[in-house]
Design an enzyme around this catalytic site. Structure first.
Site, PDB file in Angstrom:
ATOM      1  N   SER A  17      28.898  25.319  48.278  1.00 19.27           N
ATOM      2  CA  SER A  17      29.682  25.752  49.425  1.00 19.27           C
ATOM      3  C   SER A  17      29.495  24.783  50.567  1.00 19.27           C
ATOM      4  CB  SER A  17      29.221  27.138  49.868  1.00 19.27           C
ATOM      5  OG  SER A  17      27.890  27.022  50.335  1.00 19.27           O
ATOM      6  N   LYS A  18      30.526  24.707  51.373  1.00 18.85           N
ATOM      7  CA  LYS A  18      30.537  23.809  52.525  1.00 18.85           C
ATOM      8  C   LYS A  18      29.357  24.042  53.450  1.00 18.85           C
ATOM      9  CE  LYS A  18      35.138  24.147  53.633  1.00 18.85           C
ATOM     10  NZ  LYS A  18      36.339  24.156  54.396  1.00 18.85           N
ATOM     11  N   ARG A  19      28.919  25.299  53.528  1.00 17.13           N
ATOM     12  CA  ARG A  19      27.852  25.617  54.471  1.00 17.13           C
ATOM     13  C   ARG A  19      26.544  24.932  54.074  1.00 17.13           C
ATOM     14  NH1 ARG A  19      26.422  30.448  53.984  1.00 17.13           N
ATOM     15  NH2 ARG A  19      27.903  30.952  52.337  1.00 17.13           N
TER      16      ARG A  19
END
Ligand code: GLU
Length: 485
Positions: free
Chosen positions: A252-254
């Protein structure tokens, strides 16, 4: 049978590393099978799809060195390759499913569907369409259509039994039909959903192997059923394991940058990113690939879909950085300079052109990304400020440091300008340490490093001094000495 594979990205955001991973595997499968690789743009979500995203996806895949035999930019005999340009094809196919009783028109309002969803949630049931419009009489349907009541078309699902299909990686998969929803095929705006468009296109584009992310496994029964309804031979399926963060959660981007553009901008080489993506698909492929003249060729030649392990491949950016550093080291200095320029590196004006090759040569093995280069060599353009604390350390007191800097200055001053090169500088500095200071050179090296480059780790010290020149090197030693007073 000629192998035909495809990658089918939805242009709804930055080009994702997962798309590149799937594209690479499909590319390799096609080349290995002496077949063809197709790029199709799945832009049925009109609200979220953008031209800019499509352009960025194509550009990023090209940057990695991938190419396709058919696609929206190169054309081909099965076009158009953008789903937004194929609406009429999907409508014809939906008509056919309706006429043959495999699909039905649904007039349920969004309010009714919402009530149904809430009730199912309260009853702890998975959300699914309850079949309300499945039993409408043909006359009712006609009348509602004539009255232009908004509607969708849904596919019929067998009320019981099990859908069985083979996955190239997972073997036999069985999914109970009761867990499969009566999927909307055509939305109220007349556009298809992913499921319909995907199946129709894979068939019309003669795709033989559908290799895609495992998030689509649960959709496969709908697809298998659509093939059956249309009387078509389904392609072979292979559902790839999802890329994971190092903590094994879904990428995920996070937790990790997921855009190819990010890696390009941060100075990763296309070759290294490609190598890294390949290693995710085939963990045994690292070392020999470093020497490959044509990495992509080497990758597809050894490709075998069955090598793909189902254990979630970890998108470990520290491994990617390491690989990138390894690929940077393997460039010739000329290639390295060219790569830096192409990437957009601009030399500080104060670094004379005649020193640039020498700087590149000594810096090349000390960076992991092209972006590291700027930071590493900045001190050639301008000496960063250093404090007393930077210069000293627990084994070097101020008095010793002062003598070391002073002795070095005096000793180096004796080197004629014409003999100011790294081996000579090194010999003199070592002599100072041993003969004058009675210390091991390595105990004073850190001091000289900080005095000359501003940092205890940098490019090799003697090269740095050669490049800076005699007077600038002596000036920096003097500045450091003053700092200690
Ligand atoms: N458009 C889908 C995606 O973005 C393609 C899935 C498939 O390959 O069937 O992932």
């Amino acid at each position: 049978m000629k192998v035909r594979t495809r990658v089918a990205p939805s242009p709804t955001g930055d080009p994702h590393v997962g798309t590149a991973y799937v594209a690479l595997i499909n590319f390799c499968a096609a080349r290995k099978g002496d077949g063809e690789f197709v790029l199709r743009i799945e832009d049925t979500d009109r609200a979220r799809s953008t031209q800019a995203s499509e352009a960025a996806i194509l550009d990023s895949l090209h940057w990695l060195g991938l190419s396709w035999d058919e696609g929206p930019d190169v054309g081909g005999p099965h076009g158009p390759y953008r789903q937004s340009e194929r609406s009429a094809i999907y409508r014809d196919h939906v008509e056919r499913l309706l006429a043959e009783g495999h699909a039905f028109t649904c007039f349920c309002t969004p309010e009714r569907l919402e009530e149904m969803r809430v009730a199912q949630q309260a009853a702890k049931q998975p959300p699914h369409y309850d079949g309300h419009c499945l039993t409408l009489e043909p006359q009712e349907v006609e009348a509602s259509l004539a009255a232009r009541i908004p509607h969708v078309v849904r596919m019929k699902i067998p009320p019981e039994g099990v859908c069985v299909f083979e996955d190239e990686l997972r073997g036999r998969i069985e999914i109970d039909w009761r867990s499969v929803d009566m999927q909307v095929l055509l939305k109220s705006d007349g556009l298809p959903t992913y499921h319909l468009a995907n199946v129709v296109d894979d068939h019309l584009m003669e795709i033989t192997h559908v290799i895609r992310g495992e998030e689509w496994v649960s959709s496969a029964p709908k697809h298998v059923l659509l093939y059956r309804y249309f009387g078509w031979e389904p392609p072979r399926f292979a559902h790839l394991p999802l890329l994971r963060n190092p903590d094994k959660s879904k990428l995920s981007k996070r937790k990790n940058p997921t855009s190819i553009l990010y890696y390009r901008e941060r100075g990763f080489l296309a070759k290294a990113v490609l190598h890294f993506l390949g290693s995710l698909a085939d963990s045994g492929n690292d070392d020999r690939l470093f020497e490959a003249h044509d990495l992509l060729l080497a990758m597809w030649q050894r490709f075998d879909v069955h090598h793909i392990s189902l254990g979630g491949p970890v998108f470990d950016t520290s491994k990617l950085r390491w690989l990138n550093g390894q690929h940077i080291r393997r460039l010739s200095v000329a290639q390295f300079l060219e790569t830096l320029g192409e990437w957009g590196f601009v030399w500080p004006a104060s670094v004379p052109a005649e020193h640039r090759e020498h700087i590149a040569r000594v810096a090349q093995s000390r960076i992991e990304t092209l972006a590291d280069f700027s930071a590493l060599i900045e001190f050639f353009a301008e000496m960063p400020p250093v404090s007393k604390a930077d210069l000293l350390h627990e084994r070097l007191q101020a008095g010793e440091a002062k003598s070391a800097l002073d002795a070095a200055r005096k000793e180096l001053a004796s080197i004629p300008e014409g003999e100011w090169h790294e081996s000579n500088i090194g010999a003199h500095l070592k002599k100072v340490a041993e003969d004058v200071l009675k210390m091991r050179f390595r105990d004073v090296a850190r001091l000289y490093y900080v005095a000359i480059t501003g940092s205890p780790t940098s490019v090799p010290l003697f090269d740095a001094m050669e490049i800076l020149g005699k007077s600038e090197s002596l000036r920096r030693l003097r500045t450091a000495l003053e700092e200690l007073h």
